[in-house]
Enzyme design. Structure first.
Site, PDB file in Angstrom:
ATOM      1  N   GLY A  33       0.879  -1.190  -0.024  1.00  0.00           N
ATOM      2  CA  GLY A  33      -0.060  -0.024   0.144  1.00  0.00           C
ATOM      3  C   GLY A  33       0.898   1.328  -0.106  1.00  0.00           C
ATOM      4  CE1 TYR A  34       0.807   7.304   2.480  1.00  0.00           C
ATOM      5  CE2 TYR A  34       3.152   7.556   1.511  1.00  0.00           C
ATOM      6  CZ  TYR A  34       1.873   8.218   2.179  1.00  0.00           C
ATOM      7  OH  TYR A  34       1.944   9.520   2.492  1.00  0.00           O
ATOM      8  CG  LEU A  35      -0.974   1.207  -3.676  1.00  0.00           C
ATOM      9  CD1 LEU A  35      -2.067   1.109  -4.614  1.00  0.00           C
ATOM     10  CD2 LEU A  35       0.103   0.381  -3.745  1.00  0.00           C
ATOM     11  CG  HIS A  39       2.978   0.788  -5.743  1.00  0.00           C
ATOM     12  ND1 HIS A  39       3.243   1.459  -4.535  1.00  0.00           N
ATOM     13  CD2 HIS A  39       3.413  -0.517  -5.174  1.00  0.00           C
ATOM     14  CE1 HIS A  39       4.048   1.201  -3.622  1.00  0.00           C
ATOM     15  NE2 HIS A  39       4.134  -0.057  -4.001  1.00  0.00           N
TER      16      HIS A  39
END
Ligand code: PAF
Length: 285
Positions: A33-35, A39
């Site tokens: 996450g915390y893309l 990503h």
């Protein structure tokens, strides 16, 4: 198009069975996450090659040592869903820790030997067992698929490729190029830890890799000499504390007396509160 947020393994298995039944290949993009744009490039690659794309978001406790940043690892599910949607992701699988590890600490782990003995494997004992174990679980949950990983985590890419091969997962592991900021800093969720001065210092890692590549282009083949050049460039940035620099065989991560063929240059350094890694592929005739 909407993105479906799934929280359970059973839901993902059902959705993937349905997609495969309809003749669609699954593209899997495992993340914590915390893309960011790195990503997004994996999602774009999966979207271009697969009929159905699933991104996973799970901050995996198994791959963090006690002193590392598990509790502070950045999280933003809303932002992640928006980015995933913008890049054509069909499903985001964001399980909680209890869904992934319902019996508490796992008794079964996956360990990939030799290629984890050096570099980040040496600096972060147990890290790659945690990565290999969670990725094995994600592969078992996803079923047959193509799985996309960034070359930014080059040793991780070798580890998951070898694990998928050794354990006969019906998964094709696809490595995708590192995405960089305009000044060369490799995209990473951990870049958010950098204050302005550390952020200005962080491209030193890329400069160090570029110096190694220039030495190879100039005919240098000795890992010792190439690494000396790399470390002297990194030492020129006082805010960066070197963990390692390495010039190795790209396939085995071994360090022959003289490098030939596909070479990987790698660096890890602490810059303020962030431990950063980067790498570059170079061909040596
Ligand atoms: O690269 C990452 O984000 C993680 O190591 C991975 C592959 C998602 C496993 O937790």
């Amino acid at each position: 198009m909407t993105v479906r947020l799934l929280r359970t393994i059973a839901e993902v298995r059902a959705a993937h069975d349905e997609a495969r039944h309809a003749g669609r290949t699954i593209g899997l993009v495992p993340t914590m996450g915390y893309l960011h744009a790195g990503h997004a490039s994996l999602m774009d690659a999966a979207r271009a090659e697969c009929g159905s794309v699933t991104a996973t978001i799970f901050v995996n406790p198994l791959q963090f040592a006690a002193h590392e940043d598990l509790s502070t690892y950045p999280r933003d599910l809303e932002g992640d869903l928006a980015l995933a949607k913008a890049h054509g992701v069909d499903i985001v699988f964001a399980p909680d820790v209890e869904e992934m590890y319902p019996s508490g600490p796992v008794l079964t782990t996956v360990s990939v030997r030799e290629i984890t003995a050096t570099l980040d494997g040496a600096s972060r004992p147990g890290h790659f067992d945690g990565v290999a174990t969670v990725v094995a679980k994600l592969f078992a949950i996803a079923g047959a698929c193509r799985a996309y990983f960034g070359e930014k985590d080059y040793q991780q890419l070798l580890v998951v490729s070898r694990m998928a091969h050794d354990l006969s997962f019906p998964v094709t592991v696809v490595g995708c190029p590192t995405i960089r900021e305009a000044d060369g800093l490799a995209m990473s969720s951990r870049n958010v830890y950098l204050g302005p001065e550390d952020r200005a210092a962080a491209p030193a890692l890329k400069h160090c890799l570029d110096a190694g590549a220039a030495a190879i282009a100039a005919g240098e083949r000795s890992p010792d000499a190439i690494e000396a050049t790399m470390s002297s460039v990194l030492a020129g940035e006082p805010r960066a504390t070197m963990d390692y620099v390495a010039a190795v065989d790209a396939r085995t991560l071994e360090r022959p007396a003289s490098l030939r063929g596909e070479v990987r240059l790698l660096v890890a350094a602490q810059v303020g509160p962030a431990r950063l890694i980067d790498n570059l592929g170079v061909h040596a005739d």
